[in-house]
Design an enzyme around this catalytic site. Structure first.
Site, PDB file in Angstrom:
ATOM      1  N   SER A  94       0.818  -1.204   0.000  1.00 42.68           N
ATOM      2  CA  SER A  94       0.000   0.000   0.000  1.00 42.68           C
ATOM      3  C   SER A  94       0.857   1.262   0.000  1.00 42.68           C
ATOM      4  CB  SER A  94      -0.969  -0.003   1.182  1.00 42.68           C
ATOM      5  OG  SER A  94      -0.269   0.032   2.411  1.00 42.68           O
ATOM      6  N   VAL A  96       3.619   1.719  -1.516  1.00 41.81           N
ATOM      7  CA  VAL A  96       4.088   1.911  -2.888  1.00 41.81           C
ATOM      8  C   VAL A  96       2.926   2.391  -3.760  1.00 41.81           C
ATOM      9  CG1 VAL A  96       5.042   0.712  -4.907  1.00 41.81           C
ATOM     10  CG2 VAL A  96       5.951   0.231  -2.624  1.00 41.81           C
ATOM     11  N   ASP A 111       0.486 -19.769 -10.025  1.00 41.22           N
ATOM     12  CA  ASP A 111      -0.067 -21.122 -10.101  1.00 41.22           C
ATOM     13  C   ASP A 111       0.557 -22.017  -9.045  1.00 41.22           C
ATOM     14  OD1 ASP A 111      -1.919 -21.256 -12.416  1.00 41.22           O
ATOM     15  OD2 ASP A 111      -0.159 -20.587 -13.530  1.00 41.22           O
ATOM     16  N   THR A 119       8.267 -11.790 -12.030  1.00 42.68           N
ATOM     17  CA  THR A 119       8.444 -10.650 -12.924  1.00 42.68           C
ATOM     18  C   THR A 119       7.381  -9.629 -12.571  1.00 42.68           C
ATOM     19  OG1 THR A 119       9.452 -11.929 -14.708  1.00 42.68           O
ATOM     20  CG2 THR A 119       8.351  -9.888 -15.339  1.00 42.68           C
ATOM     21  N   GLU A 121       5.399  -6.146 -13.537  1.00 44.27           N
ATOM     22  CA  GLU A 121       5.022  -5.273 -14.649  1.00 44.27           C
ATOM     23  C   GLU A 121       4.712  -3.917 -14.042  1.00 44.27           C
ATOM     24  OE1 GLU A 121       2.730  -7.891 -13.976  1.00 44.27           O
ATOM     25  OE2 GLU A 121       3.830  -9.435 -15.041  1.00 44.27           O
ATOM     26  N   GLN A 138       4.072  -7.720  -1.939  1.00 40.81           N
ATOM     27  CA  GLN A 138       3.904  -8.754  -0.926  1.00 40.81           C
ATOM     28  C   GLN A 138       3.307 -10.002  -1.566  1.00 40.81           C
ATOM     29  OE1 GLN A 138       1.238  -7.175   2.080  1.00 40.81           O
ATOM     30  NE2 GLN A 138       0.330  -5.842   0.553  1.00 40.81           N
TER      31      GLN A 138
END
Length: 190
Positions: A94, A96, A111, A119, A121, A138
């Site tokens: 939060s 960030v 999964d 990674t 985005e 997190q």
């Protein structure tokens, strides 16, 4: 059901692996993951889902790097995680998010059985200065019911930032990367 921090700690080494693990990053129902010191940006003006798009690496110096709005930055976590019998998921912290930095555009869901680096985005609403090693997101864990079939697809066991590999699905398999490997004086390629 989402695991509590205590449950995350109790399942470490069995159903949950976080490497490196730091007790101070454990929260009431999540664990903070940190930003690696490299980013990747696409060099194409128009990204094509059906092909491998060219990328360029950017190092985040200790004194920080300012991200520009309207630019997608791919990053990765310092920590490698492995999860068995649980569904891992990441969300931005939060603190960030309150600075206008999206940590994952849409791909925060993992999964069962995923093993590798996450990674990220990253997309900034306005210019923001970021730093290597900052706790950026997190990870939390959902219990799953029913028969478990572990993930074994194209991003499994990654060792680096992973640009999109969607083009492999269009081609029905692997397609050549348009970037030529570079030979360095020590005989290694990157």
């Amino acid at each position: 059901m989402i695991l509590s921090g205590q449950q995350i700690r109790e399942r470490l080494g069995d159903e949950i692996l976080i490497d490196p693990f730091d007790e101070t990053n454990l929260n009431p129902n999540s664990y903070n993951l940190s930003l690696h010191n490299e980013l990747m940006v696409y060099e194409e003006l128009v990204l094509d889902m059906a092909k491998a798009n060219r990328v360029r690496r950017i190092e985040i110096p200790k004194e920080g790097l300012t991200l520009s709005p309207n630019q997608l930055y791919l990053g990765r976590t310092i920590e490698k995680t492995t999860t068995h019998n649980l569904v891992p998921q990441i969300e931005g912290r939060s603190s960030v998010g309150r600075l206008g930095l999206f940590v994952h555009v849409t791909a925060g869901f993992g999964d069962v059985g995923f093993s590798g680096y996450w990674t990220l985005e990253m997309f900034a609403v306005q210019p923001i200065r970021i730093y290597p090693g900052v706790p950026i997101c997190q990870i939390f864990y959902h219990e799953v019911t029913g028969e478990v079939v572990e993930y074994a697809s194209k991003y499994q066991h990654n060792r680096d930032i992973q640009p999109s590999l969607l083009h492999e699905e269009f081609a029905g398999g692997k397609t050549p990367d348009p970037q030529l490997p570079l030979k360095f004086g020590n005989g290694t390629q990157r």
